[in-house]
Design a protein around this motif. Structure first.
Motif, PDB file in Angstrom:
ATOM      1  N   ASN A   1      -3.691  -3.027  37.686  1.00 45.12           N
ATOM      2  CA  ASN A   1      -5.022  -3.611  37.764  1.00 45.12           C
ATOM      3  C   ASN A   1      -5.819  -3.176  36.540  1.00 45.12           C
ATOM      4  O   ASN A   1      -5.536  -2.140  35.937  1.00 45.12           O
ATOM      5  CB  ASN A   1      -5.717  -3.186  39.053  1.00 45.12           C
ATOM      6  CG  ASN A   1      -5.071  -3.834  40.253  1.00 45.12           C
ATOM      7  OD1 ASN A   1      -4.539  -4.937  40.167  1.00 45.12           O
ATOM      8  ND2 ASN A   1      -5.104  -3.149  41.382  1.00 45.12           N
ATOM      9  N   ASP A   2      -6.811  -3.954  36.179  1.00 41.23           N
ATOM     10  CA  ASP A   2      -7.594  -3.689  34.964  1.00 41.23           C
ATOM     11  C   ASP A   2      -8.136  -2.264  34.910  1.00 41.23           C
ATOM     12  O   ASP A   2      -8.169  -1.653  33.850  1.00 41.23           O
ATOM     13  CB  ASP A   2      -8.753  -4.677  34.851  1.00 41.23           C
ATOM     14  CG  ASP A   2      -8.265  -6.096  34.563  1.00 41.23           C
ATOM     15  OD1 ASP A   2      -7.128  -6.250  34.067  1.00 41.23           O
ATOM     16  OD2 ASP A   2      -9.026  -7.043  34.843  1.00 41.23           O
TER      17      ASP A   2
ATOM     18  N   THR B   1      -5.245   0.020  33.653  1.00 38.99           N
ATOM     19  CA  THR B   1      -4.432  -0.394  32.505  1.00 38.99           C
ATOM     20  C   THR B   1      -4.492   0.640  31.390  1.00 38.99           C
ATOM     21  O   THR B   1      -3.480   0.923  30.747  1.00 38.99           O
ATOM     22  CB  THR B   1      -4.883  -1.775  31.986  1.00 38.99           C
ATOM     23  OG1 THR B   1      -4.716  -2.724  33.039  1.00 38.99           O
ATOM     24  CG2 THR B   1      -4.060  -2.213  30.800  1.00 38.99           C
TER      25      THR B   1
ATOM     26  N   ASP C   1      -4.193   0.468  42.718  1.00 34.16           N
ATOM     27  CA  ASP C   1      -3.994   0.635  41.273  1.00 34.16           C
ATOM     28  C   ASP C   1      -3.124  -0.461  40.683  1.00 34.16           C
ATOM     29  O   ASP C   1      -3.264  -0.809  39.523  1.00 34.16           O
ATOM     30  CB  ASP C   1      -3.349   1.984  40.962  1.00 34.16           C
ATOM     31  CG  ASP C   1      -4.262   3.158  41.262  1.00 34.16           C
ATOM     32  OD1 ASP C   1      -5.488   2.943  41.416  1.00 34.16           O
ATOM     33  OD2 ASP C   1      -3.753   4.294  41.332  1.00 34.16           O
ATOM     34  N   TRP C   2      -2.193  -0.988  41.473  1.00 35.80           N
ATOM     35  CA  TRP C   2      -1.280  -2.019  40.976  1.00 35.80           C
ATOM     36  C   TRP C   2      -0.706  -2.845  42.114  1.00 35.80           C
ATOM     37  O   TRP C   2      -0.727  -2.450  43.268  1.00 35.80           O
ATOM     38  CB  TRP C   2      -0.134  -1.411  40.165  1.00 35.80           C
ATOM     39  CG  TRP C   2       0.615  -0.285  40.834  1.00 35.80           C
ATOM     40  CD1 TRP C   2       1.449  -0.371  41.922  1.00 35.80           C
ATOM     41  CD2 TRP C   2       0.607   1.085  40.456  1.00 35.80           C
ATOM     42  NE1 TRP C   2       1.957   0.868  42.229  1.00 35.80           N
ATOM     43  CE2 TRP C   2       1.456   1.788  41.341  1.00 35.80           C
ATOM     44  CE3 TRP C   2      -0.019   1.801  39.444  1.00 35.80           C
ATOM     45  CZ2 TRP C   2       1.680   3.150  41.253  1.00 35.80           C
ATOM     46  CZ3 TRP C   2       0.209   3.157  39.353  1.00 35.80           C
ATOM     47  CH2 TRP C   2       1.043   3.820  40.241  1.00 35.80           C
TER      48      TRP C   2
END
Length: 84
Positions: free
Chosen positions: A21-22, A25, A74-75
């Motif tokens: 996720n941004d 990153t 987070d992802w």
């Protein structure tokens, strides 16, 4: 040009992909290092897209790390292959 036809034999490794996720990153290098320390092979394919190959003896630790990051948001997590 190469063309995939079939799997001759499986290595026994598990394969995952995570899309950061941004917000995390910028931490991509730390995430890759953590995954490598857990015993996996890692490839960054695009900015924020990470391929993870985990040998059987490290799969549980790698999976716990990946699942924890997914649970925190987070992802995103995709399982390519896992013998379990």
């Amino acid at each position: 040009m190469y063309s995939f036809e079939k799997v001759i034999s499986r290595s026994g490794n598990s394969n995952f992909r995570i899309w950061l996720n941004d917000a995390v990153t910028r931490d991509g290098v730390k995430i890759v290092e953590a995954l490598r320390e857990l015993g996996s092979h890692v490839e960054v394919t695009l900015e924020g897209l990470i391929a993870v190959d985990a040998p059987p003896e490290h799969e549980n630790k790698v999976w716990e790390y990946l699942e924890a990051g997914r649970a925190r948001g987070d992802w995103g997590l995709q399982v390519g292959f896992s013998p379990d």
